[in-house]
Design a protein around this motif. Structure first.
Motif, short mmCIF file in Angstrom:
data_model
loop_
_atom_site.label_atom_id
_atom_site.label_comp_id
_atom_site.label_asym_id
_atom_site.label_seq_id
_atom_site.Cartn_x
_atom_site.Cartn_y
_atom_site.Cartn_z
N PRO A 109 0.82 -1.21 0.00
CA PRO A 109 0.00 0.00 0.00
C PRO A 109 0.86 1.27 0.00
CG PRO A 109 0.13 -0.90 2.21
CD PRO A 109 0.80 -1.90 1.31
N LYS A 110 0.27 2.33 -0.47
CA LYS A 110 0.97 3.62 -0.52
C LYS A 110 1.18 4.17 0.90
CE LYS A 110 -0.01 7.74 -3.35
NZ LYS A 110 1.26 8.29 -3.56
N TYR A 111 0.21 3.87 1.78
CA TYR A 111 0.27 4.37 3.16
C TYR A 111 0.14 3.21 4.14
CZ TYR A 111 -0.86 8.77 0.90
OH TYR A 111 -0.82 9.87 0.09
N ILE A 112 0.96 3.25 5.19
CA ILE A 112 0.76 2.30 6.29
C ILE A 112 0.56 3.09 7.57
CG2 ILE A 112 1.92 0.59 7.76
CD1 ILE A 112 3.14 -0.61 5.29
N PHE A 113 -0.48 2.70 8.31
CA PHE A 113 -0.74 3.27 9.62
C PHE A 113 -0.60 2.14 10.64
CE2 PHE A 113 -3.03 5.94 6.64
CZ PHE A 113 -2.63 7.21 7.04
N ALA A 114 0.29 2.32 11.60
CA ALA A 114 0.56 1.24 12.54
C ALA A 114 0.46 1.77 13.97
CB ALA A 114 1.96 0.68 12.29
N ASP A 115 -0.33 1.07 14.77
CA ASP A 115 -0.51 1.46 16.17
C ASP A 115 0.13 0.40 17.06
OD1 ASP A 115 -1.27 2.49 18.57
OD2 ASP A 115 -3.40 2.65 18.08
N GLU A 116 1.27 0.71 17.63
CA GLU A 116 2.01 -0.24 18.48
C GLU A 116 2.15 -1.61 17.80
OE1 GLU A 116 3.35 0.65 21.23
OE2 GLU A 116 2.18 2.28 22.07
N PRO A 117 2.73 -1.65 16.59
CA PRO A 117 2.79 -2.92 15.86
C PRO A 117 3.68 -3.95 16.55
CG PRO A 117 4.15 -1.31 14.76
CD PRO A 117 3.40 -0.57 15.85
N THR A 118 4.54 -3.48 17.46
CA THR A 118 5.45 -4.40 18.13
C THR A 118 4.99 -4.74 19.54
OG1 THR A 118 6.78 -2.53 18.86
CG2 THR A 118 7.44 -3.56 16.81
N GLY A 119 3.80 -4.28 19.89
CA GLY A 119 3.31 -4.39 21.27
C GLY A 119 3.31 -5.79 21.85
N SER A 160 9.97 0.92 -1.32
CA SER A 160 8.74 1.16 -2.08
C SER A 160 8.23 2.58 -1.90
CB SER A 160 7.64 0.18 -1.64
OG SER A 160 8.12 -1.14 -1.64
N GLY A 161 8.89 3.37 -1.05
CA GLY A 161 8.45 4.74 -0.83
C GLY A 161 7.14 4.84 -0.08
N THR A 162 6.82 3.77 0.66
CA THR A 162 5.58 3.76 1.43
C THR A 162 5.63 4.82 2.54
OG1 THR A 162 5.50 1.38 1.06
CG2 THR A 162 4.06 2.25 2.79
N THR A 163 4.57 5.57 2.64
CA THR A 163 4.47 6.59 3.70
C THR A 163 3.98 5.90 4.96
OG1 THR A 163 3.88 8.21 2.01
CG2 THR A 163 3.39 8.80 4.30
N ILE A 164 4.76 6.02 6.04
CA ILE A 164 4.42 5.28 7.25
C ILE A 164 4.17 6.22 8.42
CG2 ILE A 164 5.23 3.55 8.92
CD1 ILE A 164 6.73 2.20 6.69
N SER A 165 3.05 5.99 9.10
CA SER A 165 2.75 6.69 10.35
C SER A 165 2.67 5.64 11.43
CB SER A 165 1.42 7.43 10.26
OG SER A 165 1.35 8.19 9.08
N LEU A 166 3.59 5.73 12.40
CA LEU A 166 3.75 4.69 13.41
C LEU A 166 3.54 5.26 14.81
CD1 LEU A 166 5.21 1.83 14.25
CD2 LEU A 166 7.18 3.31 14.57
N VAL A 167 2.59 4.68 15.54
CA VAL A 167 2.42 5.04 16.95
C VAL A 167 3.22 4.05 17.78
CG1 VAL A 167 0.80 4.99 18.88
CG2 VAL A 167 0.17 6.15 16.75
N THR A 168 4.05 4.57 18.67
CA THR A 168 4.81 3.65 19.52
C THR A 168 5.14 4.28 20.87
OG1 THR A 168 6.80 2.30 19.70
CG2 THR A 168 7.03 4.33 18.46
N HIS A 169 5.18 3.43 21.90
CA HIS A 169 5.64 3.84 23.22
C HIS A 169 7.16 3.82 23.27
CE1 HIS A 169 1.79 2.59 25.21
NE2 HIS A 169 2.11 3.64 25.92
N ASP A 170 7.75 3.03 22.35
CA ASP A 170 9.15 2.69 22.46
C ASP A 170 10.01 3.76 21.81
OD1 ASP A 170 11.73 1.55 21.92
OD2 ASP A 170 10.86 -0.41 22.33
N ARG A 171 10.77 4.48 22.64
CA ARG A 171 11.56 5.59 22.09
C ARG A 171 12.62 5.10 21.12
NH1 ARG A 171 12.25 10.56 23.85
NH2 ARG A 171 12.96 10.93 21.75
N GLU A 172 13.16 3.91 21.36
CA GLU A 172 14.19 3.39 20.46
C GLU A 172 13.61 3.21 19.06
OE1 GLU A 172 17.42 3.19 20.98
OE2 GLU A 172 16.86 4.14 22.88
#
Ligand SMILES: Nc1ncnc2c1ncn2[C@@H]1O[C@H](COP(=O)(O)OP(=O)(O)OP(=O)(O)O)[C@@H](O)[C@H]1O
Ligand SMILES: [Mg+2]
Length: 221
Positions: free
Chosen positions: A157-167, A188-200
């Motif tokens: 996909p052109k856009y990925i939205f991820a909410d705590e994908p590593t939770g 692929s130049g996918t635009t990614i918006s990632l929500v995470t608690h993990d600062r690393e």
């Protein structure tokens, strides 16, 4: 690109303001992380900028289209074509196997055959080849989460939205997921918006956005 301006989200009676006048632009091909404490509004913001929820006030434009004005059918089509979602609750279909769940997006367009090889590759990459024919109820939480990640990536996909994908994941598999996200972003130049608690993990993004009480902050508090 994603252009969201003057977003406000209120819940309840009397109205409680959870998102308080947020404006963000996410450029084509950018990898942005949204970080902040529990309850700061990260998931709420992600839902709004990813077409899954409407703001109380404000406008979201993706690809120069005002999402809030589209009909329900148009939004569904837009999502299926352009967006991969990875959420805290992964919403696998319980009556489908892991492989069938991964192939669901192309199946919706009747083109699952040509995606089977890629599905198998993704499952392998995510260390869950052994779950291929298992139903979600027979898999661990982390395995289910990785199936959902493969499903989000399958159509490129052109856009990925991820909410705590590593939770739900141990550190090895969390790192694999982050590496895959970084790779699709770069290759692929996918635009990614990632929500995470993990600062690393947050620091792996091109840009970090910090939320504090529903507002953008200069620093992580
Ligand atoms: N549907 C809703 N109705 C009422 N309040 C809500 C609703 N959804 C979220 N909230 C409230 O909005 C605030 C922000 O929630 P949100 O889920 O966006 O936080 P978050 O930053 O993603 O937290 P976490 O890191 O724990 O996932 C919380 O106080 C939450 O209780
Ligand atoms: Mg959340």
């Amino acid at each position: 690109m994603i252009h969201a301006h003057n977003l406000v989200k209120e819940f309840g009676e009397p109205a409680q303001r959870i998102i308080n006048d947020i404006t963000i632009d996410i450029k084509e091909g950018e990898f942005v992380s949204i970080a902040g404490r529990s309850g700061s509004g990260k998931s709420t913001l992600l839902y709004i900028i990813s077409t899954l929820d409407n703001p109380t006030h404000g406008v979201v434009e993706i690809n120069n289209r005002v999402i809030n004005n589209l009909s329900v059918e148009e939004v569904h089509e837009f999502r299926n074509k352009n967006i991969g979602f990875i959420f805290q609750f992964h919403y696998l279909l319980p009556e489908l196997s892991a492989l069938e769940n991964v192939l669901l997006p192309p199946m919706n367009s009747g083109i699952q055959k040509q995606y089977k090889k890629r599905a198998l590759e993704l499952l392998e990459r995510l260390n869950i080849s052994h779950t291929l024919n298992k139903m979600p109820g027979q898999m661990s939480g982390g395995e289910q989460q990785r199936v959902a990640i493969a499903r989000a990536l399958i159509m490129n996909p052109k856009y990925i939205f991820a909410d705590e994908p590593t939770g739900n994941l141990d550190s090895t598999n969390a790192q694999i997921v982050m590496d895959i996200l970084k790779e699709v972003n770069k290759e692929s130049g996918t635009t990614i918006s990632l929500v995470t608690h993990d600062r690393e993990f947050s620091k792996m993004a091109d840009r970090e956005i910090f939320l504090v009480d529903g507002k953008i902050s200069d620093t992580y508090l």
